[in-house]
Structure formats: C-alpha cells, structure tokens
Design a protein around this motif. Structure first.
Motif, PDB file in Angstrom:
ATOM      1  N   PRO A 120     -29.580  -2.786  21.046  1.00 31.18           N
ATOM      2  CA  PRO A 120     -28.858  -1.651  21.268  1.00 31.18           C
ATOM      3  C   PRO A 120     -27.839  -1.325  20.411  1.00 31.18           C
ATOM      4  CG  PRO A 120     -29.390  -2.932  22.984  1.00 31.18           C
ATOM      5  CD  PRO A 120     -29.924  -3.692  22.222  1.00 31.18           C
ATOM      6  N   ARG A 121     -27.402  -2.331  19.688  1.00 35.90           N
ATOM      7  CA  ARG A 121     -26.276  -2.092  18.335  1.00 35.90           C
ATOM      8  C   ARG A 121     -27.074  -1.391  17.093  1.00 35.90           C
ATOM      9  NH1 ARG A 121     -22.675  -6.991  16.667  1.00 35.90           N
ATOM     10  NH2 ARG A 121     -22.092  -6.810  18.746  1.00 35.90           N
ATOM     11  N   ASP A 122     -28.181  -1.904  16.909  1.00 35.28           N
ATOM     12  CA  ASP A 122     -28.876  -1.181  15.824  1.00 35.28           C
ATOM     13  C   ASP A 122     -29.134   0.202  16.288  1.00 35.28           C
ATOM     14  OD1 ASP A 122     -29.207  -3.593  14.442  1.00 35.28           O
ATOM     15  OD2 ASP A 122     -30.965  -4.009  15.362  1.00 35.28           O
TER      16      ASP A 122
ATOM     17  N   THR B  69     -30.400  -0.457   8.439  1.00 42.69           N
ATOM     18  CA  THR B  69     -30.785  -1.649   8.803  1.00 42.69           C
ATOM     19  C   THR B  69     -31.326  -2.866   8.039  1.00 42.69           C
ATOM     20  OG1 THR B  69     -33.236  -0.862   8.974  1.00 42.69           O
ATOM     21  CG2 THR B  69     -31.961  -0.581  10.927  1.00 42.69           C
ATOM     22  N   THR B  70     -31.310  -2.615   6.559  1.00 41.38           N
ATOM     23  CA  THR B  70     -31.702  -3.556   5.523  1.00 41.38           C
ATOM     24  C   THR B  70     -30.617  -3.610   4.526  1.00 41.38           C
ATOM     25  OG1 THR B  70     -32.933  -1.601   4.174  1.00 41.38           O
ATOM     26  CG2 THR B  70     -34.265  -2.850   5.760  1.00 41.38           C
ATOM     27  N   ARG B  71     -30.461  -4.543   3.779  1.00 36.45           N
ATOM     28  CA  ARG B  71     -29.693  -4.718   2.592  1.00 36.45           C
ATOM     29  C   ARG B  71     -30.530  -4.542   1.342  1.00 36.45           C
ATOM     30  NH1 ARG B  71     -27.716 -10.543   4.928  1.00 36.45           N
ATOM     31  NH2 ARG B  71     -26.232  -9.720   6.653  1.00 36.45           N
ATOM     32  N   ARG B  72     -29.741  -4.568   0.426  1.00 36.80           N
ATOM     33  CA  ARG B  72     -30.315  -4.334  -1.083  1.00 36.80           C
ATOM     34  C   ARG B  72     -31.502  -5.237  -1.464  1.00 36.80           C
ATOM     35  NH1 ARG B  72     -26.552  -2.612  -6.091  1.00 36.80           N
ATOM     36  NH2 ARG B  72     -26.295  -0.807  -4.765  1.00 36.80           N
ATOM     37  N   ALA B  73     -30.904  -6.576  -1.097  1.00 39.90           N
ATOM     38  CA  ALA B  73     -32.099  -7.462  -1.512  1.00 39.90           C
ATOM     39  C   ALA B  73     -33.321  -7.380  -0.578  1.00 39.90           C
ATOM     40  CB  ALA B  73     -31.322  -8.782  -1.111  1.00 39.90           C
ATOM     41  N   ASP B  74     -33.506  -7.126   0.631  1.00 35.23           N
ATOM     42  CA  ASP B  74     -34.563  -6.672   1.337  1.00 35.23           C
ATOM     43  C   ASP B  74     -35.077  -5.654   0.826  1.00 35.23           C
ATOM     44  OD1 ASP B  74     -33.531  -8.544   3.269  1.00 35.23           O
ATOM     45  OD2 ASP B  74     -32.366  -6.900   4.303  1.00 35.23           O
TER      46      ASP B  74
ATOM     47  N   MET C 129     -36.536  -2.798  10.552  1.00 34.85           N
ATOM     48  CA  MET C 129     -36.520  -1.575  10.104  1.00 34.85           C
ATOM     49  C   MET C 129     -37.832  -0.839  10.414  1.00 34.85           C
ATOM     50  SD  MET C 129     -37.861   0.411   7.533  1.00 34.85           S
ATOM     51  CE  MET C 129     -38.430  -0.725   6.195  1.00 34.85           C
ATOM     52  N   LEU C 130     -38.999  -1.239  10.221  1.00 31.47           N
ATOM     53  CA  LEU C 130     -39.994  -0.468  10.880  1.00 31.47           C
ATOM     54  C   LEU C 130     -40.115  -0.380  12.221  1.00 31.47           C
ATOM     55  CD1 LEU C 130     -42.651  -2.438   8.660  1.00 31.47           C
ATOM     56  CD2 LEU C 130     -42.074   0.028   8.220  1.00 31.47           C
ATOM     57  N   ALA C 131     -39.658  -1.440  13.198  1.00 32.48           N
ATOM     58  CA  ALA C 131     -39.847  -1.101  14.408  1.00 32.48           C
ATOM     59  C   ALA C 131     -39.005   0.034  14.992  1.00 32.48           C
ATOM     60  CB  ALA C 131     -39.272  -2.269  15.170  1.00 32.48           C
ATOM     61  N   LEU C 132     -37.877   0.208  14.154  1.00 38.69           N
ATOM     62  CA  LEU C 132     -36.981   1.550  14.590  1.00 38.69           C
ATOM     63  C   LEU C 132     -37.341   2.760  13.655  1.00 38.69           C
ATOM     64  CD1 LEU C 132     -34.364   2.152  15.679  1.00 38.69           C
ATOM     65  CD2 LEU C 132     -33.229   1.262  13.600  1.00 38.69           C
ATOM     66  N   LEU C 133     -38.161   2.628  12.690  1.00 41.12           N
ATOM     67  CA  LEU C 133     -38.611   3.820  12.029  1.00 41.12           C
ATOM     68  C   LEU C 133     -39.723   4.603  12.707  1.00 41.12           C
ATOM     69  CD1 LEU C 133     -38.879   5.604   9.218  1.00 41.12           C
ATOM     70  CD2 LEU C 133     -40.668   3.787   8.575  1.00 41.12           C
TER      71      LEU C 133
END
Length: 469
Positions: free
Chosen positions: A434-436, A231-236, A165-169
């Motif tokens: 690429p899918r992300d 990119t994340t779930r609630r648990a993350d 998530m941070l890599a994409l942020l």
C-alpha cells in the motif's frame, strides 16, 4: 454497523426528510424530489454498504418505475440499447481471442525485443494499450495479462525491485489506457448513453477512438515513467534485461512462436476486420454494435469460429450489463424529472470553461476514494456534469469525456480497482505494498489530472470537440 455506514445512512435519510417537507426547495416538483431521494439513497448504499452494486441499481430503477417517474418501457428498453449489445458482442470476440493464444504471441513479439529496463517498461506499456482493442473491461485485460507478468517475473530472477515495478505497471497502464476505446470500460458506455439521453449528443466508436487513443497513449507512457522512477533506483534501471519467447511459453498453454495455426489466423483476421470496420464507421455507416454482432456470430460459428457461443457467453459480465441498464434509467430520471437541472441551478454560471473543467476533473479524479466502482462513478457524476456544463455554457461532450477520463485514475488503494487488487497479492511473486501505491498516487494523480485538462482545453478542440457550445 460501522461508523461510516451509520454516517452515510444518516446523511441519506436527512436528505430524504428534507425533500419530503412541503415548501422546502421551491421549484422542485414531486417527481424530482423522489428522484433525488432515490439517487441519494443509492449513492450512499454504493459508498457504505457491502450490498452488490447491481442489486442497488436495480432497486433504484424499480423504485423510479413503480412510482411513475420513468415508464417500464424506459427501464427495460435500456437493456436493448446498442451500447449494451456492443459490450456483449465484444466479450464474445474477446473469448475467441483468448482461446487462440494470440495474446501470448503478441507479448513474446513485443517484450522479446527489450534490452534495457526502460525499453521493457515502454514495450510492455505499448502491448497493454493494444489490448484495449481486443478485450473489453479492465478486469478482463488484467486476467489476460497476468500470465505474461508471471513469465516476466520468473525471467527477471532475483531483481526484486524490477518485479515489483512491473506488478505496479500492469494494472496502472490497464486502467489508464481503457479510455482508448469505447469498449474499454462499462463507464464509457454509460457516459455515451447519458449524453445521448440528456443532451442529444452522440459519440460513436470512431469519435471516441480519435479523442481517447492519444490520451491513452500519452497517459500510459507518462504513468510508465512515474512507476519506473518511484519504485526503482538508478542501479536497478542500469542492468540489462533479456526476455525470451521460452520464458513466455512457460506460462502459456498455446505456442507463442512458430507457424500460426488456422484458428489463430482466422481469429486475427476477424479481429482486424472488426476493428477496421469500427474505425471506418463514417464511410460505411454500419453501427458499431451491428459490426460487433457480425464479428461475434462469425467468431462462434461452427465452421469459422474458435469458441462455442455458449462458452463465450459465460464470459459476459451480465451483472455489469444489468448495472449499466439500471443506471442509464436513473440518469434518464434525473434529466426528465428536472432533478439534475435543479441540482446545478445554484452553481455560478459566470465561470471560465477551463476553471469549470478543472473542478470537474479534480472531483472525478478523487471520486474513487468514495465510489470504488468505475461505472458507479460515471453513473453519479456524468448526469450532473452534463447538466452543469449546459448551464455554464461548456460543451457537454467535452465535460463528460473529461470526467470519465479522469475517473479512470483509481490507484490509491488496493481495493480501489479490481486490476490493482489482482496484482497486489500473488503467491510466490513479489508485489507492491500500500505504501508503494500511495507514493505512486501522490505523483500520478496530479499528472493525469493536468494531462486530461490539457487535452480537453488544447487537443480535443482541434479534433472537433470545442470547449464551449
């Protein structure tokens, strides 16, 4: 030769052949015909060939000069434009800031206060938005932010989804927040120059800041939420985080805590002074380029500076400056030859300004799928957008700003922008696929387009840029 290259070449040659036939396109003069032919060939070369963008732009500028469409003074004079000097001096200042390690201190101060995932995301976003004032060009900001990301990735340990998530942020916010300042991207300087040459409208550093900063803040934090949710779930997101200054220090050569060194203090004071002078231009009337030059001279001076001038000048993207100068000349040729006016003459003039802007924003948002270079997109789109805006009765400043801001979205593919490519492949560190990117783009593209339209229609008129002339 690939199928795409063949198709682009055939399209460009077909356009040139039609322009060369006497009697076709009545009302189009010889200079305008040649300008359109050069413009079509350059655009197709930017899209479909591996030839360097700067080389193509210089070739186009040379062709227009050799045939008399523009004078040699016009071609070479673009290199002396104030916006070019502004960018050169901004890179010298950025080199001074990078040398001192102030970025690491700022990261440790901001990110160290995060206790939840959402706090970490938005504090990181705020820090990345601020870097738009210190480092010109999105690729430079990405390189500066990479060590901070690596430190955060190490601190998060085995929480792989958060690291992705941070890599994409990081690249997402870097690209969208560039609109905050005039020096945020070379495309902004091209837009300002095209506006001045074609419509006589001048946008200064302060006005751009007033219009662009609120959009940058809103779009960056909106994008941060989109990245977090896609990119994340609630648990993350529920687990706590704790990033210490020691984690940042492991990836920084300069100290990020403790007393400031004299060099850091001088550089911080100089940067703050330059930004304040830029923002207060209406009061003292000193042009931003002159302020930047003063700051660059001080930053590289033997007594007060933190970097040698020759070392700082090595960081200046000279190829980008030549590209900007050549494309400025192409924009002047489009306007002076009457080619731009002819291109938009067939468009319907009785169209609502909001509909006109919606079309401009949609085309500009999707343009990165065809033209990967942000500066090339502005070089192609802005002259046409300005000419079409004048014909439709829309304020050319609003139209050009909306097009440039929308063109800042380029997240669909890893190759769409240098910051996206930089964070896509990091040895030993999880990153996005690429899918992300496609999943994020499906959400973020319409969101940013609607946000830019909202600002152009409802916010910028309150700040002195009406929708119509």
């Amino acid at each position: 030769m690939t199928a795409g290259l063949c198709a682009a070449l055939c399209a460009a040659l077909s356009v040139c052949a039609l322009l060369a036939v006497p009697g076709t396109f009545p009302g189009l003069g010889a200079e305008a015909r040649f300008t359109l032919a050069v413009f079509a060939l350059a655009t197709c070369a930017w899209i479909a060939t591996p030839i360097d963008d700067t080389y193509i732009a210089l070739g186009a500028g040379l062709a227009l000069t050799a045939t008399g469409v523009i004078s040699s003074d016009t071609l070479f004079g673009t290199l002396g434009d104030a916006t070019v000097w502004l960018l050169i001096c901004a890179f010298v200042l950025a080199a001074a800031v990078t040398r001192t390690g102030l970025a690491g201190r700022a990261a440790a101060f901001l990110v160290g206060g995060a206790r939840t995932v959402r706090q970490l995301v938005h504090l990181t976003t705020a820090a990345l938005v601020v870097t738009a004032f210190a480092v010109p060009a999105t690729s430079g900001r990405a390189a500066l932010a990479l060590p901070v990301f690596l430190a955060l990735a190490k601190a998060l340990g085995d929480r792989r989804r958060l690291i992705v998530m941070l890599a994409l942020l990081f690249p997402t916010v870097i690209l969208l927040s560039a609109v905050a300042t005039l020096i945020g991207a070379g495309a902004h300087l091209i837009t300002v120059s095209v506006l001045w040459e074609t419509s006589g409208e001048r946008i200064g550093f302060t006005q751009w800041l007033l219009l662009g900063l609120p959009l940058a803040v809103a779009s960056s934090h909106l994008a941060a939420e989109a990245v977090l949710l896609t990119t994340t779930r609630r648990a993350d997101r529920e687990g706590p985080v704790h990033i210490t200054a020691r984690d940042i220090q492991r990836h920084s050569e300069q100290p990020v805590t403790g007393p400031w060194t004299p060099a850091e203090s001088r550089c911080a004071l100089l940067l703050a002074t330059v930004v304040v002078l830029w923002c207060s231009e209406p009061l003292h009337r000193v042009p931003p380029a002159v302020v930047a030059l003063i700051g660059a001279v001080v930053a590289s001076s033997p007594a007060l500076g933190t970097v040698r001038l020759k070392d700082a000048l090595r960081t200046v993207p000279w190829a980008l400056l030549l590209f900007m100068a050549a494309t400025m000349a192409m924009g002047i040729a489009l306007a002076d030859s009457g080619a731009a006016k002819w291109l938009v003459s067939g468009l319907p003039s009785q169209v609502a300004p909001s509909v006109f802007l919606a079309v401009v924003i949609a085309v500009s948002t999707a343009a990165h799928l065809v033209l990967q270079s942000r500066s090339a997109r502005s070089s192609v789109l802005v002259p046409l957008v300005v000419a079409a805006a004048v014909a439709a009765g829309v304020n050319p400043v609003a139209a050009a700003l909306a097009s440039t801001a929308a063109a800042g979205f380029c997240h669909t593919l890893p190759a769409s922008a240098k910051p996206v490519a930089l964070f896509a492949e990091l040895p030993g560190t999880p990153s996005y696929t690429p899918r992300d990117l496609l999943r994020l783009s499906a959400v973020l593209a319409p969101l940013t387009a609607v946000l830019v339209l909202l600002f152009a229609v409802a916010v910028w008129p309150l700040l002195g840029v009406p929708l119509t002339r």
